[in-house]
Motif scaffolding. Sequence first.
Motif, PDB file in Angstrom:
ATOM      1  N   UNK A 286       0.827  -1.213   0.000  1.00  0.00           N
ATOM      2  CA  UNK A 286       0.000   0.000   0.000  1.00  0.00           C
ATOM      3  C   UNK A 286       0.863   1.266   0.000  1.00  0.00           C
ATOM      4  N   UNK A 287       2.097   1.122  -0.433  1.00  0.00           N
ATOM      5  CA  UNK A 287       3.010   2.274  -0.450  1.00  0.00           C
ATOM      6  C   UNK A 287       2.478   3.408  -1.329  1.00  0.00           C
ATOM      7  N   UNK A 288       1.844   3.062  -2.459  1.00  0.00           N
ATOM      8  CA  UNK A 288       1.318   4.090  -3.361  1.00  0.00           C
ATOM      9  C   UNK A 288       0.217   4.906  -2.675  1.00  0.00           C
ATOM     10  N   UNK A 289      -0.643   4.233  -1.921  1.00  0.00           N
ATOM     11  CA  UNK A 289      -1.714   4.938  -1.209  1.00  0.00           C
ATOM     12  C   UNK A 289      -1.139   5.871  -0.141  1.00  0.00           C
ATOM     13  N   UNK A 290      -0.130   5.381   0.560  1.00  0.00           N
ATOM     14  CA  UNK A 290       0.507   6.210   1.589  1.00  0.00           C
ATOM     15  C   UNK A 290       1.205   7.408   0.944  1.00  0.00           C
ATOM     16  N   UNK A 291       1.877   7.161  -0.190  1.00  0.00           N
ATOM     17  CA  UNK A 291       2.549   8.253  -0.908  1.00  0.00           C
ATOM     18  C   UNK A 291       1.542   9.300  -1.360  1.00  0.00           C
ATOM     19  N   UNK A 292       0.382   8.863  -1.849  1.00  0.00           N
ATOM     20  CA  UNK A 292      -0.650   9.805  -2.279  1.00  0.00           C
ATOM     21  C   UNK A 292      -1.207  10.584  -1.089  1.00  0.00           C
ATOM     22  N   UNK A 293      -1.447   9.876   0.025  1.00  0.00           N
ATOM     23  CA  UNK A 293      -1.993  10.537   1.206  1.00  0.00           C
ATOM     24  C   UNK A 293      -1.063  11.592   1.771  1.00  0.00           C
ATOM     25  N   UNK A 294       0.204  11.225   1.948  1.00  0.00           N
ATOM     26  CA  UNK A 294       1.153  12.210   2.462  1.00  0.00           C
ATOM     27  C   UNK A 294       1.499  13.251   1.400  1.00  0.00           C
ATOM     28  N   UNK A 295       1.339  12.885   0.128  1.00  0.00           N
ATOM     29  CA  UNK A 295       1.545  13.866  -0.937  1.00  0.00           C
ATOM     30  C   UNK A 295       0.585  15.035  -0.820  1.00  0.00           C
ATOM     31  N   UNK A 296      -0.639  14.751  -0.323  1.00  0.00           N
ATOM     32  CA  UNK A 296      -1.614  15.828  -0.097  1.00  0.00           C
ATOM     33  C   UNK A 296      -1.071  16.849   0.902  1.00  0.00           C
ATOM     34  N   UNK A 297      -0.383  16.376   1.930  1.00  0.00           N
ATOM     35  CA  UNK A 297       0.199  17.269   2.939  1.00  0.00           C
ATOM     36  C   UNK A 297       1.355  18.062   2.342  1.00  0.00           C
ATOM     37  N   UNK A 298       2.229  17.380   1.609  1.00  0.00           N
ATOM     38  CA  UNK A 298       3.375  18.062   1.009  1.00  0.00           C
ATOM     39  C   UNK A 298       2.908  19.139   0.024  1.00  0.00           C
ATOM     40  N   UNK A 299       1.800  18.869  -0.687  1.00  0.00           N
ATOM     41  CA  UNK A 299       1.282  19.847  -1.642  1.00  0.00           C
ATOM     42  C   UNK A 299       0.846  21.138  -0.995  1.00  0.00           C
ATOM     43  N   UNK A 300       0.346  21.073   0.241  1.00  0.00           N
ATOM     44  CA  UNK A 300      -0.046  22.294   0.955  1.00  0.00           C
ATOM     45  C   UNK A 300       1.161  23.174   1.239  1.00  0.00           C
ATOM     46  N   UNK A 301       2.302  22.544   1.525  1.00  0.00           N
ATOM     47  CA  UNK A 301       3.529  23.323   1.739  1.00  0.00           C
ATOM     48  C   UNK A 301       3.974  23.983   0.437  1.00  0.00           C
ATOM     49  N   UNK A 302       3.843  23.246  -0.687  1.00  0.00           N
ATOM     50  CA  UNK A 302       4.182  23.827  -1.985  1.00  0.00           C
ATOM     51  C   UNK A 302       3.273  25.025  -2.284  1.00  0.00           C
ATOM     52  N   UNK A 303       1.972  24.887  -1.958  1.00  0.00           N
ATOM     53  CA  UNK A 303       0.986  25.901  -2.330  1.00  0.00           C
ATOM     54  C   UNK A 303       1.234  27.237  -1.651  1.00  0.00           C
ATOM     55  N   UNK A 304       1.763  27.216  -0.416  1.00  0.00           N
ATOM     56  CA  UNK A 304       1.974  28.468   0.311  1.00  0.00           C
ATOM     57  C   UNK A 304       2.929  29.391  -0.441  1.00  0.00           C
ATOM     58  N   UNK A 305       3.877  28.805  -1.165  1.00  0.00           N
ATOM     59  CA  UNK A 305       4.829  29.611  -1.944  1.00  0.00           C
ATOM     60  C   UNK A 305       4.106  30.423  -3.006  1.00  0.00           C
ATOM     61  N   UNK A 306       3.129  29.805  -3.686  1.00  0.00           N
ATOM     62  CA  UNK A 306       2.410  30.489  -4.755  1.00  0.00           C
ATOM     63  C   UNK A 306       1.339  31.418  -4.217  1.00  0.00           C
ATOM     64  N   UNK A 307       0.656  30.996  -3.144  1.00  0.00           N
ATOM     65  CA  UNK A 307      -0.420  31.822  -2.599  1.00  0.00           C
ATOM     66  C   UNK A 307       0.096  33.184  -2.163  1.00  0.00           C
ATOM     67  N   UNK A 308       1.332  33.226  -1.678  1.00  0.00           N
ATOM     68  CA  UNK A 308       1.911  34.494  -1.207  1.00  0.00           C
ATOM     69  C   UNK A 308       2.179  35.477  -2.339  1.00  0.00           C
ATOM     70  N   UNK A 309       2.188  34.994  -3.601  1.00  0.00           N
ATOM     71  CA  UNK A 309       2.444  35.889  -4.732  1.00  0.00           C
ATOM     72  C   UNK A 309       1.228  36.756  -5.050  1.00  0.00           C
ATOM     73  N   UNK A 310       0.018  36.303  -4.694  1.00  0.00           N
ATOM     74  CA  UNK A 310      -1.217  37.078  -4.880  1.00  0.00           C
ATOM     75  C   UNK A 310      -1.358  37.569  -6.330  1.00  0.00           C
ATOM     76  N   UNK A 311      -1.464  36.616  -7.250  1.00  0.00           N
ATOM     77  CA  UNK A 311      -1.548  36.919  -8.673  1.00  0.00           C
ATOM     78  C   UNK A 311      -2.988  36.867  -9.159  1.00  0.00           C
ATOM     79  N   UNK A 312      -3.224  37.428 -10.352  1.00  0.00           N
ATOM     80  CA  UNK A 312      -4.543  37.304 -10.954  1.00  0.00           C
ATOM     81  C   UNK A 312      -4.728  35.895 -11.505  1.00  0.00           C
ATOM     82  N   UNK A 313      -5.944  35.583 -12.003  1.00  0.00           N
ATOM     83  CA  UNK A 313      -6.293  34.211 -12.383  1.00  0.00           C
ATOM     84  C   UNK A 313      -5.361  33.649 -13.463  1.00  0.00           C
ATOM     85  N   UNK A 314      -5.083  34.445 -14.495  1.00  0.00           N
ATOM     86  CA  UNK A 314      -4.245  33.956 -15.596  1.00  0.00           C
ATOM     87  C   UNK A 314      -2.838  33.626 -15.118  1.00  0.00           C
ATOM     88  N   UNK A 315      -2.234  34.554 -14.412  1.00  0.00           N
ATOM     89  CA  UNK A 315      -0.857  34.358 -13.953  1.00  0.00           C
ATOM     90  C   UNK A 315      -0.779  33.288 -12.861  1.00  0.00           C
TER      91      UNK A 315
END
Length: 374
Positions: A286-315
């Motif tokens: 079940x390694x793939x399921x665990x990787x996907x589950x924890x990948x959801x957490x890692x993605x939130x850390x990635x997202x904070x980098x982009x959210x701080x840029x405060x860009x319009x929809x296209x950019x």
Amino acid sequence: MRYYFLLVFCCVCTLGAKAHPMPNSVILLDIKSKGVAAEVQLPLSELELALGHKVELGPALHAYLLAHVRPQSLEGQPWTVQVKDLHIQPAEQTATGPYNEVTATLWMEPVNGTSVRNFSLHYDAIIAEVSSHKALVSVRQDWERGKYGEHTFEVGVIKLDVKSGTIEPLIVSQEQGSLWKGFQSMVSLGMQHIAEGTDHLLFLLVLLLPAPLLVRQQRWDGYGGTKYALMHLLQIVTAFTIGHSITLLAGALGWLRLPSQPVEVLIAVSILVSAVHALRPIFPGREALVAAGFGLIHGLAFASTLANLQLDATRMGLSILGFNVGIELMQLIVILFVMPWLIWLSRIPAYKYVRVAGAVIAGIAATVWITERI
């Protein structure tokens, strides 16, 4: 003799004043598609000196800023200016040491669709009342030219011209950027984020350590064959990619937000769990399921980098795509380097010691990170 000591005292005070110059104001510009966001950092002591009274964060200070910050197009058309936020916080400049400052967040927008990249900034807050004061102006973010984050570049200095007794406006003129250049910069940012993100890579690598091995009697056994190893490795990497891509999209668009501390703690927990699994199988098959589950957490850390840029929809859309492409490219480079070694080493008995050593080191690192982040 009394006058002599008085003279010496005055000289010492003068030298002390020269040794501790007063801090300057700082203006950080974020070039957006429809306007310019400005963060104006005003030293509290200098601002109180200019106003002649104690600073209060209210309508009077709003009015003062609006009267002293007047951007215009190069043709002389005034921009609209809004004060979005005001707060007092500690600050420090190299030459002056620590002090308190008023930080004002402004939104400046041209009229009639004129360029946001070329304008004149008429600014005289504090400078109009305190002639020795200066404002250091820098561009902090210009997405279309690939400029963002901590690496600001100075545009100029606004100060009193002693000879003429005037405060000249600063001409801000930025080279034309492009959507393609902004996209390229996001690809580079994604690659950099993984290259510098030790915790993200460590989670994936430790989860891959036992991937080529079979499980017998709840223990890791011998090599499962090249086809088995490749399929298992690819499943784990693909699942992790799908997991972090989902929350990267949701987080960057503001659909899902979590405080950074629990996210960082959970990332460290994911490394600890994968380290324990590398020592002894706790979720075999079940390694793939665990990787996907924890990948959801890692993605939130990635997202904070982009959210701080405060860009319009296209950019923002291009940023999410480019950032994810950069993450996958760097992951692919790492996997292509590691995979042949994993497959080769897992064929020999000594691989047991490599796996155990890697798991122990990762477990120790994860435990330290969990402690620090909590």
